[in-house]
Design a protein around this motif. Structure first.
Motif, PDB file in Angstrom:
ATOM      1  N   LYS A  51       0.843  -1.195   0.000  1.00 15.33           N
ATOM      2  CA  LYS A  51       0.000   0.000   0.000  1.00 15.33           C
ATOM      3  C   LYS A  51       0.884   1.254   0.000  1.00 15.33           C
ATOM      4  N   ARG A  52       0.458   2.277  -0.735  1.00 14.42           N
ATOM      5  CA  ARG A  52       1.247   3.505  -0.842  1.00 14.42           C
ATOM      6  C   ARG A  52       0.568   4.717  -0.220  1.00 14.42           C
ATOM      7  N   ASP A  53      -0.735   4.718  -0.156  1.00 16.15           N
ATOM      8  CA  ASP A  53      -1.467   5.872   0.349  1.00 16.15           C
ATOM      9  C   ASP A  53      -1.947   5.611   1.769  1.00 16.15           C
ATOM     10  N   PHE A  54      -1.537   6.507   2.665  1.00 17.52           N
ATOM     11  CA  PHE A  54      -1.931   6.382   4.062  1.00 17.52           C
ATOM     12  C   PHE A  54      -2.527   7.692   4.543  1.00 17.52           C
ATOM     13  N   ASN A  55      -3.252   7.605   5.617  1.00 23.92           N
ATOM     14  CA  ASN A  55      -3.923   8.762   6.183  1.00 23.92           C
ATOM     15  C   ASN A  55      -2.913   9.603   6.971  1.00 23.92           C
ATOM     16  N   ILE A  56      -2.407  10.659   6.327  1.00 26.91           N
ATOM     17  CA  ILE A  56      -1.502  11.607   6.974  1.00 26.91           C
ATOM     18  C   ILE A  56      -2.012  13.017   6.697  1.00 26.91           C
ATOM     19  N   PRO A  57      -1.664  13.970   7.558  1.00 24.24           N
ATOM     20  CA  PRO A  57      -2.153  15.343   7.350  1.00 24.24           C
ATOM     21  C   PRO A  57      -1.610  15.957   6.058  1.00 24.24           C
ATOM     22  N   ALA A  58      -2.290  16.974   5.588  1.00 23.08           N
ATOM     23  CA  ALA A  58      -1.845  17.720   4.411  1.00 23.08           C
ATOM     24  C   ALA A  58      -0.550  18.464   4.734  1.00 23.08           C
ATOM     25  N   ASP A  59       0.164  18.871   3.698  1.00 21.61           N
ATOM     26  CA  ASP A  59       1.460  19.530   3.879  1.00 21.61           C
ATOM     27  C   ASP A  59       1.402  20.726   4.823  1.00 21.61           C
ATOM     28  N   ALA A  60       0.382  21.543   4.705  1.00 17.66           N
ATOM     29  CA  ALA A  60       0.267  22.724   5.575  1.00 17.66           C
ATOM     30  C   ALA A  60       0.136  22.306   7.038  1.00 17.66           C
ATOM     31  N   SER A  61      -0.613  21.269   7.296  1.00 12.87           N
ATOM     32  CA  SER A  61      -0.783  20.785   8.666  1.00 12.87           C
ATOM     33  C   SER A  61       0.488  20.143   9.196  1.00 12.87           C
ATOM     34  N   LEU A  62       1.244  19.496   8.320  1.00 16.57           N
ATOM     35  CA  LEU A  62       2.497  18.872   8.742  1.00 16.57           C
ATOM     36  C   LEU A  62       3.483  19.904   9.269  1.00 16.57           C
ATOM     37  N   LYS A  63       3.498  21.067   8.645  1.00 19.49           N
ATOM     38  CA  LYS A  63       4.430  22.121   9.058  1.00 19.49           C
ATOM     39  C   LYS A  63       4.060  22.700  10.424  1.00 19.49           C
ATOM     40  N   ALA A  64       2.826  22.541  10.838  1.00 21.43           N
ATOM     41  CA  ALA A  64       2.388  23.077  12.131  1.00 21.43           C
ATOM     42  C   ALA A  64       2.726  22.141  13.294  1.00 21.43           C
ATOM     43  N   ILE A  65       3.155  20.922  12.993  1.00 16.78           N
ATOM     44  CA  ILE A  65       3.476  19.958  14.041  1.00 16.78           C
ATOM     45  C   ILE A  65       4.817  20.330  14.665  1.00 16.78           C
ATOM     46  N   THR A  66       4.853  20.404  15.982  1.00 16.62           N
ATOM     47  CA  THR A  66       6.072  20.792  16.689  1.00 16.62           C
ATOM     48  C   THR A  66       7.068  19.630  16.742  1.00 16.62           C
ATOM     49  N   ASP A  67       8.311  19.976  17.028  1.00 16.00           N
ATOM     50  CA  ASP A  67       9.353  18.952  17.164  1.00 16.00           C
ATOM     51  C   ASP A  67       9.010  17.982  18.291  1.00 16.00           C
ATOM     52  N   ASN A  68       8.528  18.502  19.403  1.00 15.36           N
ATOM     53  CA  ASN A  68       8.160  17.652  20.538  1.00 15.36           C
ATOM     54  C   ASN A  68       7.069  16.651  20.146  1.00 15.36           C
ATOM     55  N   HIS A  69       6.095  17.118  19.380  1.00 14.75           N
ATOM     56  CA  HIS A  69       5.015  16.239  18.927  1.00 14.75           C
ATOM     57  C   HIS A  69       5.557  15.172  17.979  1.00 14.75           C
ATOM     58  N   TRP A  70       6.414  15.567  17.023  1.00 15.66           N
ATOM     59  CA  TRP A  70       6.988  14.573  16.107  1.00 15.66           C
ATOM     60  C   TRP A  70       7.756  13.502  16.870  1.00 15.66           C
ATOM     61  N   ARG A  71       8.536  13.915  17.849  1.00 13.25           N
ATOM     62  CA  ARG A  71       9.308  12.935  18.609  1.00 13.25           C
ATOM     63  C   ARG A  71       8.395  11.993  19.392  1.00 13.25           C
ATOM     64  N   ALA A  72       7.277  12.511  19.885  1.00 13.18           N
ATOM     65  CA  ALA A  72       6.296  11.644  20.546  1.00 13.18           C
ATOM     66  C   ALA A  72       5.723  10.639  19.543  1.00 13.18           C
ATOM     67  N   ILE A  73       5.494  11.086  18.317  1.00 12.31           N
ATOM     68  CA  ILE A  73       5.021  10.170  17.265  1.00 12.31           C
ATOM     69  C   ILE A  73       6.075   9.106  16.986  1.00 12.31           C
ATOM     70  N   HIS A  74       7.337   9.503  16.932  1.00 10.97           N
ATOM     71  CA  HIS A  74       8.423   8.531  16.708  1.00 10.97           C
ATOM     72  C   HIS A  74       8.426   7.469  17.809  1.00 10.97           C
ATOM     73  N   ILE A  75       8.305   7.922  19.053  1.00 14.32           N
ATOM     74  CA  ILE A  75       8.302   6.996  20.188  1.00 14.32           C
ATOM     75  C   ILE A  75       7.090   6.059  20.099  1.00 14.32           C
ATOM     76  N   SER A  76       5.947   6.609  19.718  1.00 13.24           N
ATOM     77  CA  SER A  76       4.755   5.761  19.599  1.00 13.24           C
ATOM     78  C   SER A  76       4.900   4.756  18.460  1.00 13.24           C
ATOM     79  N   ALA A  77       5.664   5.123  17.427  1.00 14.87           N
ATOM     80  CA  ALA A  77       5.921   4.170  16.337  1.00 14.87           C
ATOM     81  C   ALA A  77       6.701   2.975  16.875  1.00 14.87           C
ATOM     82  N   TRP A  78       7.628   3.233  17.791  1.00 18.57           N
ATOM     83  CA  TRP A  78       8.347   2.126  18.441  1.00 18.57           C
ATOM     84  C   TRP A  78       7.345   1.248  19.198  1.00 18.57           C
TER      85      TRP A  78
END
Length: 193
Positions: A51-78
């Motif tokens: 599968k290639r298409d997944f439910n992720i936010p649009a580019d504009a919304s991605l830029k609004a995500i903070t570094d702290n939030h991204w790192r929390a997402i990384h940890i949750s991926a683990w």
């Protein structure tokens, strides 16, 4: 162990490798490609590797995500690499809400490294994920699981503290106004004499 055992999942989460703690490529050239990690996690949980298409936010919304939030997402991926979540396509549709709503709200009050160094925050992430995926932890019923999540939820705790502070401020303002009124009345009485 049993499937979706909170203690086992917290123990697993706390073993998160340092490589998952790096910043996103949105903030550092040496960081993790967060979108690729999210897509790979969708593939692992859904067991759909082509599968290639997944439910992720649009580019504009991605830029609004903070570094702290991204790192929390990384940890949750683990956390989602745990065997309990592999080949579980039923949770695929629920991950978006977990990552980009619930985890965003919690990340406003929790530093990313606290998700793995603090027992209560690690349990909060596990319980947030299970709740978003509509999974009741092993050995608990729905009400117990909801109560335990509510008791450690960072966003809820912050809301209660804020309301308590505002109530205290209102009380202090009323006391100050009463003292000013009493002083004015005393001054008026003194002025008439």
């Amino acid at each position: 162990m049993s499937k979706y055992d909170v203690f086992e999942l917290v123990t697993y989460l706390r073993k998160c490798p340092d490589s998952f703690l790096k910043p996103s490529v949105f903030f550092s050239k040496e960081g993790i490609d967060s979108i690729a990690l999210v897509c790979d996690t969708y593939r692992i949980t859904g067991n759909i590797f082509l599968k290639r298409d997944f439910n992720i936010p649009a580019d504009a919304s991605l830029k609004a995500i903070t570094d702290n939030h991204w790192r929390a997402i990384h940890i949750s991926a683990w956390l989602l690499c745990h065997s309990d979540f592999r080949n579980a396509p039923v949770i695929e549709d629920k991950l978006y809400f977990f990552w980009f709503e619930e985890l965003r709200n919690a990340s406003a009050y929790v530093k990313f490294n606290d998700w793995i160094t603090d027992d209560e925050r690690a349990e909060e992430m596990v319980r947030l994920l299970l709740n978003c995926c509509e999974i009741i932890p092993n050995g608990e019923n729905y009400d117990e699981a909801a109560d335990k999540l509510s008791s450690i939820n960072s966003a809820d705790r912050h809301k209660v503290l804020k309301e308590s502070y505002e109530a205290h401020e209102r009380i202090m303002n009323i006391k100050r106004e009463m003292a000013e009124k009493k002083a004015r009345e005393a001054a008026n009485t003194y002025g008439r004499e």
